[in-house]
Design a protein around this motif. Structure first.
Motif, PDB file in Angstrom:
ATOM      1  N   VAL A  33      10.489  -5.867  88.981  1.00 21.02           N
ATOM      2  CA  VAL A  33       9.469  -4.944  89.486  1.00 21.02           C
ATOM      3  C   VAL A  33       8.970  -4.002  88.390  1.00 21.02           C
ATOM      4  CG1 VAL A  33       9.013  -3.103  91.165  1.00 21.02           C
ATOM      5  CG2 VAL A  33      10.452  -5.049  91.820  1.00 21.02           C
ATOM      6  N   ARG A  34       9.908  -3.439  87.623  1.00 17.78           N
ATOM      7  CA  ARG A  34       9.550  -2.392  86.658  1.00 17.78           C
ATOM      8  C   ARG A  34       9.104  -2.956  85.311  1.00 17.78           C
ATOM      9  NH1 ARG A  34      14.281   1.678  85.934  1.00 17.78           N
ATOM     10  NH2 ARG A  34      14.943   0.255  84.283  1.00 17.78           N
ATOM     11  N   HIS A  35       9.746  -4.080  84.872  1.00 17.82           N
ATOM     12  CA  HIS A  35       9.468  -4.623  83.548  1.00 17.82           C
ATOM     13  C   HIS A  35       8.790  -5.994  83.605  1.00 17.82           C
ATOM     14  CE1 HIS A  35      12.160  -1.560  81.674  1.00 17.82           C
ATOM     15  NE2 HIS A  35      12.836  -1.702  82.804  1.00 17.82           N
ATOM     16  N   HIS A  36       8.653  -6.543  84.826  1.00 18.67           N
ATOM     17  CA  HIS A  36       8.124  -7.904  85.005  1.00 18.67           C
ATOM     18  C   HIS A  36       8.953  -8.923  84.216  1.00 18.67           C
ATOM     19  CE1 HIS A  36       4.825  -5.991  87.068  1.00 18.67           C
ATOM     20  NE2 HIS A  36       4.543  -5.272  85.995  1.00 18.67           N
ATOM     21  N   GLY A  37      10.237  -8.640  84.137  1.00 24.76           N
ATOM     22  CA  GLY A  37      11.164  -9.510  83.423  1.00 24.76           C
ATOM     23  C   GLY A  37      12.500  -8.803  83.293  1.00 24.76           C
ATOM     24  N   PHE A  38      13.229  -9.099  82.254  1.00 22.60           N
ATOM     25  CA  PHE A  38      14.543  -8.476  82.057  1.00 22.60           C
ATOM     26  C   PHE A  38      14.422  -7.002  81.690  1.00 22.60           C
ATOM     27  CE2 PHE A  38      15.454 -12.962  81.038  1.00 22.60           C
ATOM     28  CZ  PHE A  38      16.528 -13.176  81.883  1.00 22.60           C
ATOM     29  N   ILE A  39      15.317  -6.180  82.224  1.00 22.05           N
ATOM     30  CA  ILE A  39      15.519  -4.849  81.654  1.00 22.05           C
ATOM     31  C   ILE A  39      16.034  -5.083  80.226  1.00 22.05           C
ATOM     32  CG2 ILE A  39      16.878  -2.736  81.773  1.00 22.05           C
ATOM     33  CD1 ILE A  39      17.041  -3.093  84.793  1.00 22.05           C
TER      34      ILE A  39
ATOM     35  N   ARG B 141       7.492 -14.188  96.128  1.00 24.86           N
ATOM     36  CA  ARG B 141       7.595 -14.572  94.718  1.00 24.86           C
ATOM     37  C   ARG B 141       7.044 -13.443  93.859  1.00 24.86           C
ATOM     38  NH1 ARG B 141      10.287 -19.042  93.445  1.00 24.86           N
ATOM     39  NH2 ARG B 141       8.814 -19.697  91.841  1.00 24.86           N
ATOM     40  N   CYS B 142       7.517 -13.355  92.622  1.00 27.37           N
ATOM     41  CA  CYS B 142       6.987 -12.344  91.711  1.00 27.37           C
ATOM     42  C   CYS B 142       7.055 -12.863  90.278  1.00 27.37           C
ATOM     43  CB  CYS B 142       7.753 -11.032  91.854  1.00 27.37           C
ATOM     44  SG  CYS B 142       9.426 -11.074  91.178  1.00 27.37           S
ATOM     45  N   GLN B 143       6.309 -12.201  89.426  1.00 29.50           N
ATOM     46  CA  GLN B 143       6.303 -12.551  88.004  1.00 29.50           C
ATOM     47  C   GLN B 143       7.619 -12.113  87.366  1.00 29.50           C
ATOM     48  OE1 GLN B 143       3.819 -14.215  86.518  1.00 29.50           O
ATOM     49  NE2 GLN B 143       4.846 -14.278  84.515  1.00 29.50           N
ATOM     50  N   PHE B 144       8.169 -12.983  86.521  1.00 34.22           N
ATOM     51  CA  PHE B 144       9.389 -12.645  85.781  1.00 34.22           C
ATOM     52  C   PHE B 144       9.312 -13.323  84.424  1.00 34.22           C
ATOM     53  CE2 PHE B 144      13.820 -12.664  84.524  1.00 34.22           C
ATOM     54  CZ  PHE B 144      14.295 -11.451  85.013  1.00 34.22           C
ATOM     55  N   GLU B 145       9.137 -12.516  83.371  1.00 32.84           N
ATOM     56  CA  GLU B 145       8.894 -13.046  82.029  1.00 32.84           C
ATOM     57  C   GLU B 145       7.690 -14.002  82.087  1.00 32.84           C
ATOM     58  OE1 GLU B 145      10.263 -11.747  79.488  1.00 32.84           O
ATOM     59  OE2 GLU B 145      11.882 -10.628  80.439  1.00 32.84           O
TER      60      GLU B 145
ATOM     61  N   GLU C 250       7.669 -17.496  87.526  1.00 36.84           N
ATOM     62  CA  GLU C 250       7.756 -16.819  88.814  1.00 36.84           C
ATOM     63  C   GLU C 250       9.112 -17.110  89.432  1.00 36.84           C
ATOM     64  OE1 GLU C 250       4.692 -17.766  91.584  1.00 36.84           O
ATOM     65  OE2 GLU C 250       3.355 -16.196  90.840  1.00 36.84           O
ATOM     66  N   ILE C 251       9.660 -16.105  90.123  1.00 36.56           N
ATOM     67  CA  ILE C 251      10.957 -16.288  90.775  1.00 36.56           C
ATOM     68  C   ILE C 251      10.914 -15.671  92.185  1.00 36.56           C
ATOM     69  CG2 ILE C 251      12.444 -16.556  88.755  1.00 36.56           C
ATOM     70  CD1 ILE C 251      12.005 -13.164  90.339  1.00 36.56           C
ATOM     71  N   GLY C 252      11.996 -15.879  92.964  1.00 37.16           N
ATOM     72  CA  GLY C 252      12.053 -15.370  94.319  1.00 37.16           C
ATOM     73  C   GLY C 252      12.438 -13.901  94.367  1.00 37.16           C
ATOM     74  N   ILE C 253      11.857 -13.191  95.344  1.00 37.18           N
ATOM     75  CA  ILE C 253      12.199 -11.782  95.550  1.00 37.18           C
ATOM     76  C   ILE C 253      11.964 -11.434  97.013  1.00 37.18           C
ATOM     77  CG2 ILE C 253       9.888 -10.876  95.041  1.00 37.18           C
ATOM     78  CD1 ILE C 253      11.320  -8.550  93.521  1.00 37.18           C
ATOM     79  N   LEU C 254      12.769 -10.532  97.546  1.00 29.80           N
ATOM     80  CA  LEU C 254      12.566 -10.047  98.910  1.00 29.80           C
ATOM     81  C   LEU C 254      11.246  -9.278  98.996  1.00 29.80           C
ATOM     82  CD1 LEU C 254      16.118  -8.625  99.732  1.00 29.80           C
ATOM     83  CD2 LEU C 254      15.020 -10.545 100.903  1.00 29.80           C
ATOM     84  N   LYS C 255      10.506  -9.491 100.084  1.00 31.49           N
ATOM     85  CA  LYS C 255       9.292  -8.710 100.288  1.00 31.49           C
ATOM     86  C   LYS C 255       9.630  -7.222 100.415  1.00 31.49           C
ATOM     87  CE  LYS C 255       6.041 -12.016 102.293  1.00 31.49           C
ATOM     88  NZ  LYS C 255       5.213 -12.347 103.487  1.00 31.49           N
ATOM     89  N   GLY C 256      10.798  -6.943 100.971  1.00 28.74           N
ATOM     90  CA  GLY C 256      11.219  -5.555 101.157  1.00 28.74           C
ATOM     91  C   GLY C 256      11.994  -5.006  99.981  1.00 28.74           C
TER      92      GLY C 256
ATOM     93  N   MET D  56      11.883   3.339  89.520  1.00 31.03           N
ATOM     94  CA  MET D  56      10.839   3.177  88.506  1.00 31.03           C
ATOM     95  C   MET D  56      11.022   4.147  87.331  1.00 31.03           C
ATOM     96  SD  MET D  56       9.086   0.635  89.484  1.00 31.03           S
ATOM     97  CE  MET D  56       7.614   0.676  88.466  1.00 31.03           C
ATOM     98  N   LEU D  57      11.897   5.129  87.524  1.00 31.56           N
ATOM     99  CA  LEU D  57      12.175   6.097  86.471  1.00 31.56           C
ATOM    100  C   LEU D  57      13.217   5.524  85.511  1.00 31.56           C
ATOM    101  CD1 LEU D  57      11.525   9.078  85.624  1.00 31.56           C
ATOM    102  CD2 LEU D  57      13.579   9.734  86.906  1.00 31.56           C
ATOM    103  N   LEU D  58      12.898   5.495  84.225  1.00 31.71           N
ATOM    104  CA  LEU D  58      13.848   4.965  83.249  1.00 31.71           C
ATOM    105  C   LEU D  58      15.054   5.885  83.123  1.00 31.71           C
ATOM    106  CD1 LEU D  58      11.426   3.855  80.391  1.00 31.71           C
ATOM    107  CD2 LEU D  58      12.765   2.350  81.864  1.00 31.71           C
ATOM    108  N   PRO D  59      16.249   5.326  82.974  1.00 31.36           N
ATOM    109  CA  PRO D  59      17.435   6.169  82.781  1.00 31.36           C
ATOM    110  C   PRO D  59      17.412   6.833  81.410  1.00 31.36           C
ATOM    111  CG  PRO D  59      18.003   3.864  82.472  1.00 31.36           C
ATOM    112  CD  PRO D  59      16.581   3.888  82.950  1.00 31.36           C
ATOM    113  N   PRO D  60      18.217   7.889  81.217  1.00 29.37           N
ATOM    114  CA  PRO D  60      18.310   8.512  79.888  1.00 29.37           C
ATOM    115  C   PRO D  60      18.712   7.481  78.828  1.00 29.37           C
ATOM    116  CG  PRO D  60      19.489   9.807  81.533  1.00 29.37           C
ATOM    117  CD  PRO D  60      19.114   8.525  82.201  1.00 29.37           C
TER     118      PRO D  60
END
Length: 254
Positions: free
Chosen positions: A28-34, A209-213, A216-222, A235-239
């Protein structure tokens, strides 16, 4: 590569699944790997988890290894993994065991929890008693230090009367207690988030489905509801000091 193989099988056999936890945040936040993440988590309903495991016996490419206690007798994690052959990602907690130590993704099942509050509490605490026992008896004591080492030694005394295999099979039995019923709530008993990981069952009925790198991969709608309950403002990046990998490894080969 492992995630793409899982997605291929699930798409072919119409098995719904979703990325989970840090992998879901990454999607969701990076459209791929953190960037500092070092594994992949996915989840499935228990019935689909069983179906997927059975299909993998014939469908999974020979590049990969489906790891469970059935296929790797010294493996006693309470959830299954798919490993990439000819790689090593040897974690300190299990480095002494003769198991497949390849790079992996985790597969978590979703189970029902009772609608009756006292039954739900009984199920939850009995499961975590067994889960703690499995961790205490299976994970290597030498991989711990400080207070965690002391607590582990004390817990080993508490769990002395309980065999590892008994705790392992009892934990699975308790997690599946109410899967034959229509329940309003469900959870992943095997995640580290405990009661925060209990959600309305309806959350696991809508998959997307959502973009990942570059795929596309599976993801819950919720996904938003799940992530906010687990992490707050995800969505807030950690320190910067917290942007680090979470697994301690003794050997790595890619």
């Amino acid at each position: 590569r492992i995630l793409c193989e899982v997605d291929r099988i699930c798409q072919k056999h119409h098995i719904p699944y979703s990325v989970a936890y840090g992998t879901m945040i990454g999607a969701v936040r990076h459209h791929g790997f953190i960037p500092w993440d070092d594994d992949v988590d996915i989840l499935m309903l228990r019935s689909d988890y069983i179906h997927f495991k059975e299909i993998c016996k014939t469908e999974l490419s020979k590049e990969f290894f489906y790891q469970s206690n059935d296929t790797d007798r010294e493996y006693f994690y309470l959830f299954d993994k798919i490993r990439l052959n000819n790689t090593i990602f040897k974690e300190s907690f299990v480095s002494k065991y003769n198991i497949h130590h390849g790079i992996y993704i985790d597969i978590f099942p979703i189970d029902n929890v009772s609608d009756v509050s006292w039954k739900r509490c009984f199920q939850y605490y009995l499961f975590h008693f067994c889960r703690t026992g499995v961790q205490v008896k299976y994970l290597m004591l030498s991989a711990r230090c400080g207070k965690k080492m002391i607590v582990s030694v004390l817990l080993q005394l508490v769990y002395l009367p309980f065999p590892l295999k008994w705790l392992y099979y009892k934990a699975h039995y308790i997690a599946r207690l109410y899967n034959h019923e229509e329940c309003k709530m469900a959870c992943c008993f095997f995640s580290p988030y405990k009661k925060k990981d209990i959600f309305e069952s309806s959350l696991f009925k809508d998959w997307s489905r959502c973009q990942f790198e570059n795929t596309e991969i599976g993801i819950l709608k919720g996904y938003d509801k799940m992530l906010r309950q687990l992490y707050g403002d995800y969505m807030l990046l950690p320190p910067e000091k917290d942007r680090e990998t979470k697994h301690t490894i003794t050997e790595l080969r890619i």
